[in-house]
Write an enzyme that holds these catalytic residues in place. Sequence first.
Site, PDB file in Angstrom:
ATOM      1  N   GLU A 175       0.772  -1.234   0.000  1.00 45.22           N
ATOM      2  CA  GLU A 175       0.000   0.000   0.000  1.00 45.22           C
ATOM      3  C   GLU A 175       0.811   1.295   0.000  1.00 45.22           C
ATOM      4  OE1 GLU A 175      -4.140  -1.643   1.974  1.00 45.22           O
ATOM      5  OE2 GLU A 175      -2.906  -0.269   3.148  1.00 45.22           O
ATOM      6  N   GLU A 305      -6.397  -7.946  -0.338  1.00 43.63           N
ATOM      7  CA  GLU A 305      -7.070  -7.671   0.931  1.00 43.63           C
ATOM      8  C   GLU A 305      -8.521  -7.323   0.636  1.00 43.63           C
ATOM      9  OE1 GLU A 305      -5.286  -4.814   3.520  1.00 43.63           O
ATOM     10  OE2 GLU A 305      -3.245  -5.601   3.255  1.00 43.63           O
TER      11      GLU A 305
END
Length: 377
Positions: A175, A305
Amino acid sequence: MNNSMGIVERINGVNLGNWLVLERWMKPKLFEPSGETDEMWLHRAMEPAELEALLRRHRDTYITEADFRNIAAHGCNLVRIPVPYFVFGDIPGHPGCVEYLDKAFDWAEQTGLGILIDLHTVPGSQNGFDNGGLTGVVRWHHSPRAVAYALEVLTCLAKRYHDREALFGIEVLNEPIDWLTYVMSPSSRQAKDRSEARGSGPIPMAFLKRFYREAYRRLRPVLTEGQIIVFHDGFRLGRWRDWFIREGMQGVMLDTHIYLVVAEQFPLLRMIPERRMMDFYQLFVRWSELRIRLAARYTPVIVGEWCVANNLVNRLGRTGSRRWSDAIYRQVAAIQRKAWDASAGQIYWSYRLRGDSPIAHPDPWDLTHVWHAGWML
């Protein structure tokens, strides 16, 4: 699970979050002795011996061989394991955890699971989230030394595990934050030490491409032909197009993270009446599926995710029955799993949270609770 031509078996995986990289929201009791809000400040606040004892107790019990057996028994074929940049224990004040990663490979090979090692944090943080270790700080990309250190950690991980049967691949960085996410995230304004956060900002696309190019250059010669190098989309799934192909990269995948509860944070969406929320979920998931399909024309995509957490159940509160909540969770799970079929696979966040009993108050972020509640079979 994979070969030189790419994935031959769909990924059905789960993240082992909060095991080797701590996140306070997932198990607040770990942070109670210090009163701190993220892992870096936890390490800074505690005495070294006390910190080592705390981390050892947590890591010894939070995930065990029995959990690997349970994951495999539920039909999963992969675990994504977030690791910190101090995984090798070579940063003073930050106890390493590579011995636990070694155990994970032993357990995975005994149970037939693959492992995706995910570099979840870097010095100075790449996103300013608590899962990046240092809330409100995003300065990693401004430090050539920190960037070089991250590359060295990746190289050492590849060299240590490239000959392990369970190694599915290595995810280069979790991320790295883009401009919009940086501006919208409350974490961006929550640094404990404002001087430490000075100069923070989003990770530019040009920098991210340079870092990814160098990471690939280092990892590809070390990893075997069938082991995958995974790149997070940096919250910019639609911008990569054929870049990996033009760079001549082989054996790579693009990781995207999709959460309903994150999409629901936009102010206008909070005004959607409860009776229309499921319509919004359907539209959002279909839009995400379309983006995956477009990106996957060039590079295989995984949803690394996701979860069934949603604010409709929260908004119903006491007015909704347990049966109604269960129905919502099942529907949300079903529409997402169907959409994620457009990808090469999906990896749930996360396997375990606090370790509470799933009977009284099942938590949608905890896959053990989700299984027990029957929300996703």
